[in-house]
Design an enzyme around this catalytic site. Structure first.
Site, mmCIF file in Angstrom:
data_model
loop_
_atom_site.group_PDB
_atom_site.id
_atom_site.type_symbol
_atom_site.label_atom_id
_atom_site.label_comp_id
_atom_site.label_asym_id
_atom_site.label_seq_id
_atom_site.Cartn_x
_atom_site.Cartn_y
_atom_site.Cartn_z
ATOM 1 N N GLY A 239 23.785 -45.307 40.069
ATOM 2 C CA GLY A 239 22.609 -44.585 40.538
ATOM 3 C C GLY A 239 22.692 -44.256 42.008
ATOM 4 C CB SER A 240 19.985 -43.491 44.382
ATOM 5 O OG SER A 240 19.192 -44.669 44.361
ATOM 6 N N GLY A 243 18.940 -47.401 45.599
ATOM 7 C CA GLY A 243 18.765 -48.354 44.510
ATOM 8 C C GLY A 243 19.891 -49.361 44.442
ATOM 9 N N GLY A 244 21.118 -48.897 44.574
ATOM 10 C CA GLY A 244 22.258 -49.796 44.517
ATOM 11 C C GLY A 244 22.280 -50.786 45.665
ATOM 12 C CD GLU A 263 29.239 -44.184 40.096
ATOM 13 O OE1 GLU A 263 28.777 -43.382 40.935
ATOM 14 O OE2 GLU A 263 29.107 -44.059 38.879
ATOM 15 C CB CYS A 300 28.563 -39.949 40.282
ATOM 16 S SG CYS A 300 29.544 -40.327 38.823
ATOM 17 C CD GLU A 391 24.997 -37.885 45.291
ATOM 18 O OE1 GLU A 391 25.558 -37.628 44.218
ATOM 19 O OE2 GLU A 391 24.518 -39.012 45.573
#
Length: 507
Positions: A239-240, A243-244, A263, A300, A391
């Site tokens: 995810g983002s 969040g990660g 990731e 991604c 991103e």
């Protein structure tokens, strides 16, 4: 068939009172099923059951776990049209993508089943005793890999099947001998429940312990409860960056820190030589327009950054790329919130000094369709402003036109960690390709030569991970059979009697 409940060790329950619904992004309306968030007690019960199951499951022979994985694949296929229809309803993605992703999910499960059918994956090593060695005798030593314990897996927004309930993280963890507790992505709760039911049926048919799999619904607090539970021993996330990183921090701040394999974000730089553009610029423009807009840019590995040296040919290439990109019909994004994020991030990048909008799709859009954008900026401006590095999750790409090769390499060296880097070049190229590759390999996990980064092959040689913030640990991959290494640790047995050794270390 979809109840909206949580799957707690094979039983579907809904003791909570917090309700939510998924969204049909194409129609921009809520779907009919009411889903119930898990309570803290239900999350605790799921983890307790996983811990109890771990004591049994970790000792099961690889062939038995392989039968389980193959049975999951069979049950997913048996869901047939209901799974495909639910996937489409909750994601806005087309039927072909749903069928393709289901195929990849099944392939991953079967690949891990094949891997663990024997014990080669454990990388066992044997060092025989040398009792007569001088000046000191040598003991018998044998090393193998053992599973870490229950794993928390967070479903991904952009891959409702392949990176979610029975996706790569779950398949590899189950293969390793680790029970799994999935936190379903709230955008795909119905899809999650169908796959959870398939896993439960497979577990029953193959005699797996009851707590080998659970799935919970919930928001941020559910994730916190899961990661901070002391009986969870590792985390998988796609995810983002935000969040990660939040999960990574939770995992490291525990009394017993645990690995969080996240990731996260990547803009996947593509270096295009002026020679390549001069020789096949039209072809490259068409190819990269397709890659930038593939899946509405919600990959991604989307090529969000194109680097080249400014010439008359490269300036024409930028115009051609823009024309080809906006000629591709817009598609729905996964969710209204993803569309909002795309607009906000895009506006943020485009508002920076020196950024030019070369083209933006200006036709009619449905509520959650994404207008593709091609932007351009000088190498000098890009170097001065890290905000341009972020991103933009969607059909957006920025072309950086550098004044010379030295500036191009300086930009590569200054990039954050990335999942991929691509080199588009010719045999007779003017660029120092060796130096560029040397710079790229320090910033990325996978280098592509004369191709596109979109598309991730599931095989042992695939590396899907990279230096932070592409992932939290660049030594591991989230795709391919080597991803099993995330969920195991080495252990050595010294001077052990044969009868006390695991079967795979007896010889």
């Amino acid at each position: 068939m979809i109840t909206g409940k949580n799957c707690i060790a094979g039983k579907f329950k809904a003791d909570g009172n917090v309700e939510f619904r998924t969204v049909d992004p194409k129609k921009n309306v809520q779907n009919s099923t009411v889903h119930i968030e898990a309570t803290s007690d239900e999350i605790e019960a799921a983890v307790e059951e996983a811990w109890s199951a771990f004591k049994i499951y970790r000792k099961m022979p690889g062939k038995m776990r392989a039968e389980f994985l193959n049975a999951i694949a069979d049950e997913i296929l048996a869901l047939d049209k209901v799974l495909v229809d639910t996937y489409i309803l909750e994601s806005g993605l087309p039927e072909g993508r749903a069928i393709g992703e289901r195929g990849r999910t099944v392939f991953q499960l079967r690949s891990f089943a094949e891997l663990i059918a024997n014990d080669d994956w454990r990388e066992n090593t044997f060092d025989a005793a040398q009792p007569d060695r001088k000046p000191m005798p040598k003991d018998d030593l044998r090393k193998t890999m053992i599973p870490l314990g229950p794993v928390a897996v967070f479903g991904a927004s952009n891959f409702p099947l392949a990176y979610s309930t029975a996706g790569g993280d779950t398949a590899s963890a189950l293969a390793a001998g680790c029970p799994v507790v999935v936190k379903a992505h709230p955008m795909h709760a119905g899809t999650n429940e169908l796959v959870a039911l398939a896993i439960v049926k497979a577990a029953e048919k193959t005699g797996m312990p009851q707590g080998v799999f659970s799935s919970i619904n919930g928001g941020v607090q559910a994730g916190v409860d899961l990661v901070t539970n002391p009986k969870i021993k590792a985390v998988g996330f796609t995810g983002s960056i935000g969040g990660g990183r939040a999960l990574f921090d939770l995992g490291t701040k525990r009394e017993e820190p645990i690995p969080v394999f996240a990731e996260m974000g990547s803009i996947n730089p593509v270096i295009m030589s002026a020679t390549a553009i001069s020789k096949r610029g039209n072809e490259l423009a068409k190819t990269y327009a397709g890659s930038i807009t593939l899946g509405t840019g919600q990959f991604c590995t989307n090529p969000g950054l194109l680097l080249t040296i400014k010439t008359a040919d490269t300036e024409q290439f930028v115009q051609n790329l823009a024309k080809e990109t906006i000629a591709i019909a817009p598609q729905s994004m996964l969710h209204p919130n993803i569309k909002k994020g795309y607009l906000k991030k895009g506006e943020d990048v485009l508002s920076q000094d020196g950024v030019e909008v070369v083209a933006k799709y200006e036709g009619e859009l449905n509520p959650n369709d994404a207008a593709s954008v091609i932007a351009s900026v000088s190498g000098e401006a890009f170097l001065k402003n890290p905000k341009m590095h972020q991103e933009v999750f969607g059909p957006f790409s920025m072309v950086v036109q550098c004044k010379n090769e030295a500036e191009l390499i300086q930009i590569i060296d200054g990039l954050e960690g990335q999942l991929t880097g691509t080199l588009i070049a010719e045999k007779d190229d003017d660029l120092n390709l060796v130096e560029i590759v040397d710079s790229l390999q320090n910033r990325v996990g996978r280098i592509i030569y004369n191709g596109v980064p979109t598309g991730v092959e599931v095989c042992p040689s695939m590396q899907h991970g990279g230096p932070y913030p592409a992932s939290t640990d660049s030594r591991f991959t989230a795709v391919g059979t080597h991803s099993i290494k995330r969920w195991v640790r080495p252990i050595s047995y010294q001077s052990f009697p044969m009868e006390l050794l695991p079967d795979h270390l007896k010889k």
